[in-house]
Motif scaffolding. Sequence first.
Motif, short mmCIF file in Angstrom:
data_model
loop_
_atom_site.label_atom_id
_atom_site.label_comp_id
_atom_site.label_asym_id
_atom_site.label_seq_id
_atom_site.Cartn_x
_atom_site.Cartn_y
_atom_site.Cartn_z
N THR A 278 10.21 38.82 9.21
CA THR A 278 10.06 39.77 8.25
C THR A 278 9.26 39.44 7.15
O THR A 278 9.55 38.40 6.47
N GLY A 279 8.10 40.05 7.23
CA GLY A 279 7.20 39.61 5.87
C GLY A 279 7.12 40.45 4.58
O GLY A 279 7.07 41.83 4.96
N ILE A 280 7.56 39.82 3.29
CA ILE A 280 7.61 40.39 2.54
C ILE A 280 6.37 40.15 1.65
O ILE A 280 6.03 38.94 1.34
N ASP A 281 5.78 41.00 1.04
CA ASP A 281 4.42 40.94 0.16
C ASP A 281 4.35 42.05 -0.54
O ASP A 281 4.69 43.40 -0.20
N LEU A 282 3.50 41.93 -1.68
CA LEU A 282 3.21 42.95 -2.54
C LEU A 282 2.32 43.90 -1.79
O LEU A 282 1.16 43.62 -1.38
N PRO A 283 2.49 45.35 -2.28
CA PRO A 283 1.56 46.28 -1.77
C PRO A 283 0.33 46.00 -2.90
O PRO A 283 0.57 45.80 -3.65
N GLN A 284 -0.54 46.38 -1.95
CA GLN A 284 -2.15 46.15 -2.65
C GLN A 284 -2.30 47.52 -3.16
O GLN A 284 -1.99 48.68 -2.53
N PRO A 285 -3.31 47.59 -4.30
CA PRO A 285 -3.97 48.67 -4.89
C PRO A 285 -4.47 49.62 -3.85
O PRO A 285 -5.27 48.85 -2.72
N GLY A 286 -4.35 51.02 -3.98
CA GLY A 286 -5.13 51.74 -2.95
C GLY A 286 -4.41 52.76 -2.15
O GLY A 286 -3.21 52.80 -2.33
N PHE A 287 -5.12 53.67 -1.40
CA PHE A 287 -4.32 54.34 -0.60
C PHE A 287 -3.44 53.86 0.54
O PHE A 287 -2.30 54.40 0.68
N HIS A 288 -3.71 52.85 1.13
CA HIS A 288 -2.93 52.18 2.15
C HIS A 288 -2.62 50.70 1.59
O HIS A 288 -3.27 49.99 2.45
N GLY A 289 -1.68 50.79 0.94
CA GLY A 289 -1.22 49.57 0.40
C GLY A 289 -0.66 48.48 1.17
O GLY A 289 -0.54 47.37 1.03
N ALA A 290 -0.34 48.85 2.37
CA ALA A 290 0.56 48.06 3.38
C ALA A 290 -0.42 47.64 4.53
O ALA A 290 -0.17 46.77 5.52
N GLY A 315 7.00 44.44 8.54
CA GLY A 315 6.68 44.13 7.17
C GLY A 315 7.31 45.01 6.11
O GLY A 315 7.57 46.41 6.15
N ILE A 316 7.45 44.34 4.99
CA ILE A 316 8.06 44.97 3.87
C ILE A 316 6.85 44.97 2.48
O ILE A 316 6.89 44.13 2.03
N PRO A 317 6.20 45.93 2.23
CA PRO A 317 5.47 46.05 1.26
C PRO A 317 6.49 46.39 -0.18
O PRO A 317 6.51 47.68 -0.42
N ALA A 318 6.77 45.36 -0.90
CA ALA A 318 7.68 45.46 -1.99
C ALA A 318 7.70 44.18 -2.96
O ALA A 318 7.14 43.40 -2.42
N LYS A 319 7.99 44.49 -4.31
CA LYS A 319 8.40 43.25 -5.05
C LYS A 319 9.40 42.64 -4.53
O LYS A 319 10.34 43.07 -4.09
N ARG A 320 9.38 41.17 -4.55
CA ARG A 320 10.07 40.37 -3.80
C ARG A 320 11.37 40.56 -4.65
O ARG A 320 12.44 40.73 -3.66
N GLU A 321 11.75 40.58 -5.56
CA GLU A 321 13.35 40.82 -6.37
C GLU A 321 13.81 41.99 -5.80
O GLU A 321 15.20 42.36 -6.16
N THR A 322 13.24 43.07 -5.36
CA THR A 322 13.75 44.37 -5.12
C THR A 322 14.38 44.56 -3.71
O THR A 322 14.99 45.50 -3.31
N VAL A 323 13.94 43.45 -2.85
CA VAL A 323 14.43 43.46 -1.27
C VAL A 323 15.79 42.74 -1.22
O VAL A 323 16.18 41.64 -1.89
N ARG A 324 16.70 43.52 -1.06
CA ARG A 324 18.32 43.00 -0.83
C ARG A 324 18.56 42.52 0.49
O ARG A 324 17.85 43.04 1.57
#
Length: 515
Positions: A278-290, A315-324
């Motif tokens: 399970t890969g957690i990473d910040l979404p990137q700017p733009g239309f397809h952030g993941a 994959g989970i495109p999210a801020k790390r602290e928001t993933v429970r």
Amino acid sequence: MAKRPSSDLFNHLLPRDEDMLNLAFLKGMEEASKFLPPDITLSINEGTVVGGGNAVSLNNKKRAALALEPDVGRPSKLMMPEQEERKMFDEMMFQEHEICMKGTQNLTAAVDGEPGKNSRKNGRSRKAVDDSEMVDLHTLLLNCAQALSTDNRQSAIELLKRIRQHSSPKGDAGQRLAHYFANGLEARLAGRGSELYQSLLLSRISVADFLKANQLYMAACCCKKVAYIFADKTICNAVAGKRRLHIVDYGLNQGLQWPGLLRMLAAREGGPPEVRITGIDLPQPGFHGAYHIEETGRRLSNFARMFGVPFKFRGIPAKRETVRPEDLNIDRDEVLVVISLCHFRHLMDESLGFDGPSPRDQVLNNIRKMRPDVFIHGIMNGSYGATSFLTRFREALFHYSAQFDLLDTTAPRDNEGRLLLERDIFGRSCLNVLACEGADRVERPETYKQWQLRNHRAGLRQLPLNPEVVKLVLDKVKDNYHRNFVVDADQRWLLHRWKGRVLYAWSSWIAADAT
């Protein structure tokens, strides 16, 4: 006559100072243009950026930001890989070890054969080099930071002028460090640090450039290799005799750390376990952030299939602290491994005055609730996350002096990968540390002793280092890397030093109440 940049800074200058800064402005634009991709040009007078045939109008504020060199800040989003770039990524994942070891040998040969490394002129006159050798750039930088901290703008401007005369992005370690620190100080002086940094987050780094910089660092510095060995052996020990493995990766990036583990698991006696990442990473700017997460999952799936490892990726495109913990579909029949290799320094800390736990503590609390079989924690060791600008500046100067010295010792000065690494990784980080404040300052490292206290407060218990893993790391570093790299242990942390300064550290943890 050059158009005057729009900034409150220039309202306080004498005419001779305006002339000096106008010249510096034009020189900065000229230097900056050398680093831009060939399809992008800057038009100062019209205030436009032209890229790929498209012109974008900029307001005065944006022009002022662009006046500062656009080669500073943290690495921003990668361009979407086309077919050729996908092939490059796949090659790096399949042959990472071979490419790294070959690169180390090539760098050693190149550095050994580099004539007059400490006396090269880098395109400058002999007088300029002789003068620079008599200039203490560290003292000039510290004095400039002191002037900025007391709002002595005139003194800061004069000191920056001197620093610029003796620094260069293609010089020796001290000159390169001074160049990028001067960029950060100029941005802070102009009050444009956060604006420039945000614009860099929207800029593009080609996949080819990313891989060149990554390969150079893997070959020149053993920190990533040590991190991968430490993590892979720790995971293999945790999953020994078990059939199912779940890895929660906080900071997936491009997933280059995982092919080595999949290769080891494929060769395991009795066959590989089922692997779920399970890969957690910040979404990137733009239309397809993941997109970058999905591409990483595709590459890892292909690699696992080739080596016969049962594999699933999410994959989970999210801020790390928001993933429970409940978001991760944790199965207690699986061996659960949680890992972060130097990514938690980007989490906000309590200095911003949160009502509840800071994002940094939220993540650690969530890891404790997951009750992993092992939490592998890698950190960039540093004290330049301080709130005080002057304290932060001094500590950053010590840390990056070691980083630039490391590269100057182990890589040729004209190596393209090194230039990219210093510009797009170190240079951008320096900008953020020196020119940004509040939530815009995302580079917030702590020392391994500070992280140790924080992890304990979060209810985690540190595990002793495995002697077998330590010996494997020591042998790898001794056999393949420069003698000034030292790996040792302190308080159950595996430390990576360059000439005595601790740059990185690794440790493993479980929940404090786990059996």
